[in-house]
Design an enzyme around this catalytic site. Structure first.
Site, short mmCIF file in Angstrom:
data_model
loop_
_atom_site.label_atom_id
_atom_site.label_comp_id
_atom_site.label_asym_id
_atom_site.label_seq_id
_atom_site.Cartn_x
_atom_site.Cartn_y
_atom_site.Cartn_z
N SER A 137 19.23 -30.72 28.10
CA SER A 137 18.50 -32.16 28.35
C SER A 137 19.00 -33.29 27.55
O SER A 137 19.96 -33.77 27.80
CB SER A 137 16.80 -31.87 27.93
OG SER A 137 16.37 -33.06 28.50
N HIS A 138 18.25 -33.90 26.64
CA HIS A 138 18.88 -35.01 26.11
C HIS A 138 19.51 -34.77 24.75
O HIS A 138 19.79 -35.69 23.66
CB HIS A 138 17.44 -35.80 25.33
CG HIS A 138 16.51 -34.94 24.72
ND1 HIS A 138 15.58 -33.70 25.30
CD2 HIS A 138 15.95 -34.88 23.32
CE1 HIS A 138 14.92 -33.24 24.29
NE2 HIS A 138 15.06 -33.99 23.36
N ASP A 177 18.37 -39.22 31.07
CA ASP A 177 18.82 -38.34 30.24
C ASP A 177 19.83 -37.40 30.81
O ASP A 177 20.45 -37.66 31.69
CB ASP A 177 17.80 -37.73 29.25
CG ASP A 177 17.17 -36.74 30.22
OD1 ASP A 177 16.94 -36.99 31.42
OD2 ASP A 177 16.57 -35.67 29.72
N ASP A 217 19.96 -34.40 31.85
CA ASP A 217 19.89 -33.55 33.06
C ASP A 217 18.96 -34.53 33.97
O ASP A 217 18.58 -33.86 34.95
CB ASP A 217 19.02 -32.39 32.76
CG ASP A 217 17.75 -32.33 32.13
OD1 ASP A 217 17.37 -33.38 31.62
OD2 ASP A 217 16.84 -31.44 32.43
N ASP A 265 15.80 -35.80 33.75
CA ASP A 265 14.30 -35.59 34.06
C ASP A 265 13.70 -36.63 33.05
O ASP A 265 12.58 -36.68 33.43
CB ASP A 265 14.03 -34.22 33.70
CG ASP A 265 14.22 -33.79 32.51
OD1 ASP A 265 14.85 -34.69 31.38
OD2 ASP A 265 13.76 -32.61 32.06
N ARG A 266 14.33 -37.38 32.28
CA ARG A 266 13.60 -38.35 31.47
C ARG A 266 13.73 -39.70 31.85
O ARG A 266 14.96 -40.14 32.82
CB ARG A 266 13.76 -38.18 29.91
CG ARG A 266 13.44 -36.93 29.44
CD ARG A 266 13.90 -36.65 28.05
NE ARG A 266 13.29 -35.37 27.60
CZ ARG A 266 12.77 -35.01 26.34
NH1 ARG A 266 12.44 -36.35 25.65
NH2 ARG A 266 12.57 -33.72 26.13
N LYS A 293 9.67 -33.13 35.65
CA LYS A 293 9.75 -34.47 35.49
C LYS A 293 10.87 -35.18 36.19
O LYS A 293 12.02 -34.49 36.29
CB LYS A 293 9.67 -34.98 33.98
CG LYS A 293 10.60 -34.22 32.96
CD LYS A 293 10.18 -34.57 31.75
CE LYS A 293 10.87 -33.80 30.66
NZ LYS A 293 10.36 -32.45 30.35
#
Length: 545
Positions: free
Chosen positions: A113-114, A279, A281, A283-284, A378
């Site tokens: 992710s982030h 981000d 991947d 999702d943010r 998300k």
């Protein structure tokens, strides 16, 4: 070709966190570390034989190598086919959509992710179930238990698959379909939003925006949707080429890490009306107006209050859910609209049951995650398109939309203070000391604030009755203010202590305070109660959002 059985030694540190198993790249490169965890997934998930698996990742370092290993193990496990994003790229929400669209048994998403990428950065893997959402706690616990007993794994012989070329390939009799990563997701977005109105806005002379893909997975999605399909000027998408190390940056869409975008929107005479970022991947999301930052909590509340302006939600929404640390701003919208609302633990998997049962339509977390029932993750670009559709409908600025929302619902001043990479032992001692204090806090007065209750948040799922304990320490004041303490489950080094501060203000004359000044008394109380500096040695947070 003969399936190979490889003898290995089990690992005892493969317990997934809130978003799968995340470790440093170096850790994942330990002998058979990835293979052991993948075999644990395949040994635990029921009904693999002949089923469809979705596979992809955010393009970070080790992504392509991991995919080749997983493909060989999937063939050995007996999957009927694997659908793979071109070049091994799939945003997390796009993967969720593909699982649902192709009725797959689930999907493996490769992302941290982030978290930072590169040889010295992090890597991650998680399994999403057939509804498209992250595996529930019961399944991740079962996978963890299985991982501790893996003494061998099955894998097909080496046969490299050309990841960059669309088409169908075969590995040990198993078809591998390499598909365009964007097409299906773009069609889903077009079914939800008024692309004609958004296109008119993006092509208008009076409107200018920037989207920062942070050299992460949403670059190809944003180029195709914003610039090619909707006609935004070339250059609207910044840092649109996914890179294995995210260009050396930290792919976390917040004020601290999206500094270039922040500088563009907050310049004294900024020419930009709208800014957004996503981000690693995808999702943010972060939403910005001209010299104006929208907190994720406020963003969810504004979208919920205006959902019926958007084609995909024109008939209304069923309800709203937020994670416990997220501000209570969405609750106020739900109460006024007469909608059900839910407070869940952190982790998108907790929204899954509510979404599947039709109890909610919109959901979000303070950690820059927002989404709806269209997927079970998300979705960063979805949130950006929602805001663009809203701007096109209202023909107003981001700041005015939010300020009018505050005037109607009141403002929840809100901030998160992250103390990163602190000593794990010290972090656990801090939490233990806090837990010891909880019974005595109720009724105590700190300045003008009185503690109404204090607890360690527990959640009973209203759909299946499952109970999740120890989800974060809450200090709730009689005026509605809150202080939350949590140890994050998404880091890979030491521990991250997150401290959340929230205060409600109904008076519109007091809606222009500096956020940190408005919350200063709560931060003082947080330090006084938790003794953060004494336990961690930190005088201040590393990241404040």
């Amino acid at each position: 070709m003969t399936i190979q059985t490889v003898t290995t030694t089990p690992y005892n540190d493969q317990k997934p966190g809130t978003s799968g198993l995340r470790k440093s790249v170096k850790h994942f490169k330990k002998p058979d570390y990835l293979q052991t965890f993948v075999q644990a997934i395949f040994n635990t998930v029921q009904g693999i034989e002949g089923s469809t698996l979705i596979l992809g990742g955010d393009g970070r370092y080790f992504n392509r190598e991991a995919i080749q290993i997983i493909l060989r193990m999937a063939a050995a496990a007996g999957f009927g086919r694997v659908i793979l994003g071109q070049s091994g790229i799939l945003s997390t929400p796009a993967a969720s959509h593909l699982i649902r669209q192709y009725q797959a048994i689930g999907g493996i998403i490769l992302s941290a992710s982030h978290n930072a990428g590169g040889p010295e950065g992090d890597f991650g893997i998680k399994f999403n179930i057939s509804n498209g959402g992250p595996a529930p706690e019961q399944l991740t616990e079962a996978i963890y238990e299985a991982s501790k007993g893996i003494h061998s794994y099955q894998i097909a012989p080496i046969q490299p698959i050309p990841l960059d070329k669309l088409g169908t390939y075969e590995l040990h009799g198993m078809p591998i379909e390499i598909i365009d990563s964007v097409t299906d997701y773009m069609a889903l977005m077009e079914s939800l939003f008024d692309f004609d109105k958004i296109a008119a806005l993006l092509q208008a002379d009076h409107f200018k925006m920037r989207f920062d893909a942070m050299h992460a997975v949403t670059g190809p999605y944003a180029h195709r949707i914003l610039e090619e399909r909707l006609g935004a000027p070339k250059g609207t998408v910044m840092h649109g080429q996914p890179l294995a190390n995210f260009g050396g940056g930290h792919p976390d869409p917040n004020q601290a890490h999206a500094k270039e975008l922040m500088a563009l929107l907050f310049a004294r005479k900024s020419e930009f009306d709208f800014g957004a970022a996503s981000d690693g991947d995808g999702d943010r999301n972060m939403i910005l107006g001209k010299q104006f930052f929208v907190t994720p909590s406020d963003s969810l509340a504004v979208l919920a209050a205006n959902a019926t302006l958007i084609p995909g939600y024109r008939n209304g929404i069923a309800g709203i859910a937020r994670s416990m640390p997220t501000s209570q701003a969405p609750d106020r919208v739900a109460i006024k609209l007469g909608l059900p609302y839910f407070e869940t633990p952190t982790g998108w998997k907790f929204f899954g049951n509510l979404l599947d049962a039709g109890r909610i339509t919109l959901c979000g977390e303070e950690s820059f995650g927002t989404s709806s029932s269209h997927v079970r993750e998300k979705d960063g670009l979805w949130a950006v398109l929602f805001w663009l559709n809203l701007l096109a409908e209202k023909q107003d600025s981001v700041e005015n939309i939010v300020r009018k929302h505050w005037a109607e619902y009141g403002r929840n001043y809100y901030s998160r203070h992250d103390y990163e990479e602190i000593d794990l032992k010290a972090a656990n001692e801090l939490i233990a000391a806090l837990l010891d204090k909880l019974p005595s806090l109720t009724g105590q007065t700190f300045g003008a604030l009185t503690v109404g209750s204090a607890d360690n948040f527990a959640y009973t799922d209203p759909v299946d009755g499952s109970v999740s304990q120890n989800q974060g320490i809450r200090i709730l004041f009689t005026d509605g203010s809150r202080i939350i303490f949590r140890l994050s489950g998404t880091g890979t080094q030491g521990a991250t202590l997150r401290v959340y501060l929230e205060k409600y203000e109904a008076d519109t004359n007091k809606h222009d305070q500096d956020v940190q000044e408005a919350l200063a008394d709560l931060l003082t109380i947080a330090e006084q109660v938790a003794q953060i500096q004494a336990f961690t040695g930190r005088e201040a947070a590393d990241v404040i959002t």
